[in-house]
Design an enzyme around this catalytic site. Structure first.
Site, PDB file in Angstrom:
ATOM      1  N   LYS A 348       0.812  -1.225   0.000  1.00  0.00           N
ATOM      2  CA  LYS A 348       0.000   0.000   0.000  1.00  0.00           C
ATOM      3  C   LYS A 348       0.840   1.267   0.000  1.00  0.00           C
ATOM      4  O   LYS A 348       2.037   1.243   0.278  1.00  0.00           O
ATOM      5  CB  LYS A 348      -0.966  -0.019   1.194  1.00  0.00           C
ATOM      6  CG  LYS A 348      -2.167  -0.906   0.903  1.00  0.00           C
ATOM      7  CD  LYS A 348      -3.258  -0.759   1.925  1.00  0.00           C
ATOM      8  CE  LYS A 348      -4.451  -1.633   1.494  1.00  0.00           C
ATOM      9  NZ  LYS A 348      -5.407  -1.838   2.572  1.00  0.00           N
ATOM     10  N   ARG A 382      -3.716  -9.891   5.031  1.00  0.00           N
ATOM     11  CA  ARG A 382      -4.233  -9.915   3.650  1.00  0.00           C
ATOM     12  C   ARG A 382      -3.117  -9.414   2.746  1.00  0.00           C
ATOM     13  O   ARG A 382      -2.727  -8.254   2.834  1.00  0.00           O
ATOM     14  CB  ARG A 382      -5.465  -9.009   3.576  1.00  0.00           C
ATOM     15  CG  ARG A 382      -6.108  -8.916   2.208  1.00  0.00           C
ATOM     16  CD  ARG A 382      -7.263  -7.929   2.241  1.00  0.00           C
ATOM     17  NE  ARG A 382      -7.906  -7.804   0.950  1.00  0.00           N
ATOM     18  CZ  ARG A 382      -7.480  -7.024  -0.026  1.00  0.00           C
ATOM     19  NH1 ARG A 382      -6.409  -6.276   0.128  1.00  0.00           N
ATOM     20  NH2 ARG A 382      -8.126  -6.980  -1.165  1.00  0.00           N
TER      21      ARG A 382
HETATM   22  N1  HH2 Z   1      -7.648  -3.246   1.233  1.00  0.00           N
HETATM   23  C1  HH2 Z   1      -8.018  -3.227  -0.075  1.00  0.00           C
HETATM   24  C2  HH2 Z   1      -9.139  -3.949  -0.479  1.00  0.00           C
HETATM   25  N2  HH2 Z   1      -9.843  -4.692   0.386  1.00  0.00           N
HETATM   26  N3  HH2 Z   1     -10.174  -5.514   2.589  1.00  0.00           N
HETATM   27  C3  HH2 Z   1      -9.809  -5.566   3.867  1.00  0.00           C
HETATM   28  N4  HH2 Z   1     -10.500  -6.316   4.747  1.00  0.00           N
HETATM   29  N5  HH2 Z   1      -8.729  -4.869   4.340  1.00  0.00           N
HETATM   30  C4  HH2 Z   1      -7.976  -4.092   3.504  1.00  0.00           C
HETATM   31  O1  HH2 Z   1      -7.007  -3.475   3.997  1.00  0.00           O
HETATM   32  C5  HH2 Z   1      -8.347  -4.002   2.128  1.00  0.00           C
HETATM   33  C6  HH2 Z   1      -9.475  -4.742   1.701  1.00  0.00           C
HETATM   34  C7  HH2 Z   1      -7.238  -2.442  -1.068  1.00  0.00           C
HETATM   35  O2  HH2 Z   1      -6.178  -3.180  -1.540  1.00  0.00           O
HETATM   36  P1  HH2 Z   1      -6.127  -3.994  -2.942  1.00  0.00           P
HETATM   37  O3  HH2 Z   1      -7.202  -5.026  -3.002  1.00  0.00           O
HETATM   38  O4  HH2 Z   1      -4.776  -4.501  -3.080  1.00  0.00           O
HETATM   39  O5  HH2 Z   1      -6.316  -2.873  -4.035  1.00  0.00           O
HETATM   40  P2  HH2 Z   1      -7.534  -2.358  -4.882  1.00  0.00           P
HETATM   41  O6  HH2 Z   1      -8.509  -1.700  -3.974  1.00  0.00           O
HETATM   42  O7  HH2 Z   1      -6.892  -1.389  -5.841  1.00  0.00           O
HETATM   43  O8  HH2 Z   1      -8.157  -3.522  -5.576  1.00  0.00           O
END
Ligand code: HH2
Length: 412
Positions: A348, A382
């Site tokens: 992140k 995660r």
């Molecule tokens: N962060 C993201 C998405 N879902 N769910 C939980 N429970 N906790 C988190 O910190 C979290 C989440 C964002 O990360 P990512 O899926 O890598 O990116 P994007 O939103 O661009 O798909």
């Protein structure tokens, strides 16, 4: 000639780590205390500082008086003594023994203090070591607490910040998920919408079109629980109807009132992630805890048992860099609620900004957050880089939870 000084006897005074009554009992037993002494003294060995918000001066004054009478302390806002303020936060400081004695007194008081006593009691209980337990994900079990669980991220989006577009085709998504499981993922988190800053909102039909074909393949071919990362009730309902095992809600059941009912209908574990518009807080951790308490209430009212809930501080959501770093530093405060904690820091911008590195070079930074998270009591991480973070988690588990967590006690 001067007399040679008598050698000074060394008593080897040192601080030891005692964070709860279980650790206190172990230390007391180790110096040879008898059982009675252990029972009596363990609650005196654990010191707690609890923060309480929004008390009236009358409540705060009684609290102070009762805490002082037990040998503890209660710090209140200036102006409480002469009632020149309407309300105050209070810092209660004392040993577990002093808190227990305080609760007995508070239960006999007016001014809603028995209610406050019940809430303090719940927090003291929540802070006790939880031990391990099985989280039932619609028939697939996750053992929480023995070792850190790794949730592998599978984004089927064209625009996710780090893996957008790579696993858009269902067959490729399945291959990626199989790779993550082979690398040690305990859960696969399937997401069809990017929530990175500047993302474009996706219509429900499009979100469904992205995730359902992949979800079906994952359910057919994988044995691990599949969580669905969505805050839209229609998507959650369709995914749970297909057989998804966990709901991962980035708005912790607070964005759409229908969401809690959907989760309750399928009795799935729910990840309650902290989120808010903007970055204004009165008290960062206090506000987050109040947010989680609202979500827990919503869940329980809808018929979801508390033990099905997982909380997540939502790193990168509604927080500045400084706030994200503060949350990381204070993660252990989340233990207040006594629920499993999930942490999502993988690649992140908190890491990118701190190290000034692009998204494809954040694996070491992610490792630091995973290790710190585990040391602060996180149960599930995660991550995108499953192979690397499984190693980080196993190593950290061996140190934090003990060798049995990773099955290496035989070599000791
Ligand atoms: N962060 C993201 C998405 N879902 N769910 C939980 N429970 N906790 C988190 O910190 C979290 C989440 C964002 O990360 P990512 O899926 O890598 O990116 P994007 O939103 O661009 O798909």
């Amino acid at each position: 000639m001067q007399d040679r000084q008598k050698p000074v006897k060394q008593y080897n005074v040192r601080q030891i780590k005692v964070e709860n009554e279980t650790e206190a009992r172990r230390e007391l037993a180790q110096i040879g205390c008898d059982d009675w002494g252990i029972k009596l003294m363990a609650p005196k060995a654990v010191f707690r500082v609890l923060k309480v918000s929004g008390l009236t001066p009358v409540q705060a004054n009684i609290l102070k008086q009762e805490m002082l009478a037990r040998g503890g302390e209660a710090a209140v806002r200036r102006g409480v003594a002469n009632h020149s303020v309407d309300s105050t936060d209070v810092l209660l400081m004392g040993t577990v023994k002093q808190f227990k004695a305080l609760l007995v007194k508070l239960r006999l008081q007016p001014f809603d203090l028995p209610n406050l006593a019940a809430q303090i009691r719940e927090v003291l209980d929540g802070l006790k070591p939880r031990g391990t337990f099985l989280l039932d994900c619609r028939g697939r079990q996750l053992e929480i607490g023995r070792r850190t669980l790794v949730m592998g991220i599978l984004n089927v989006t064209p625009d996710s910040f780090s893996d957008g577009g790579r696993f858009f085709e269902p067959e490729r998504a399945l291959q990626q998920a199989q790779r993550l499981v082979a690398e040690g993922a305990d859960i696969i988190d399937l997401g069809g919408v990017s929530t990175r800053p500047g993302h474009t909102p996706v219509p429900v039909e499009e979100e469904l079109r992205r995730i359902l074909p992949v979800l079906r393949l994952l359910l057919q071919h994988l044995d691990v629980p599949i969580s669905v990362d969505t805050f839209t009730p229609e998507v959650a309902r369709a995914a749970l109807e297909e057989g998804a095992h966990i709901l991962n809600d980035q708005w912790a059941l607070q964005r759409d009132p229908a969401m809690a009912g959907v989760a309750a209908r399928y009795q799935v574990p729910v990840v309650l992630m902290h989120n808010q518009q903007g970055t204004q807080y009165r008290d960062l951790m206090g506000d987050m805890l109040a947010f989680f308490r609202r979500s827990i209430d919503i869940a329980v009212q809808a018929g979801l048992p508390r033990h099905q809930l997982i909380i997540d501080p939502g790193i990168g959501f509604g927080k500045t860099l400084a706030q994200n770093l503060e949350v990381m530093r204070r993660l252990s405060e989340l233990a207040t609620l006594g629920l499993p904690v999930l942490l999502g820091t993988s690649r992140k911008s908190m890491i990118g900004k701190t190290l000034d590195l692009p998204v494809d070079q954040r694996v070491e930074g992610t490792a630091a957050t995973v290790a710190l998270g585990i040391a602060h009591g996180v149960d599930i991480v995660r991550v995108h880089d499953v192979k690397e973070m499984v190693r980080v988690a196993r190593m950290t588990d061996a140190m934090v939870r003990g060798p049995a967590a990773v099955g290496v006690e035989h070599i000791l």
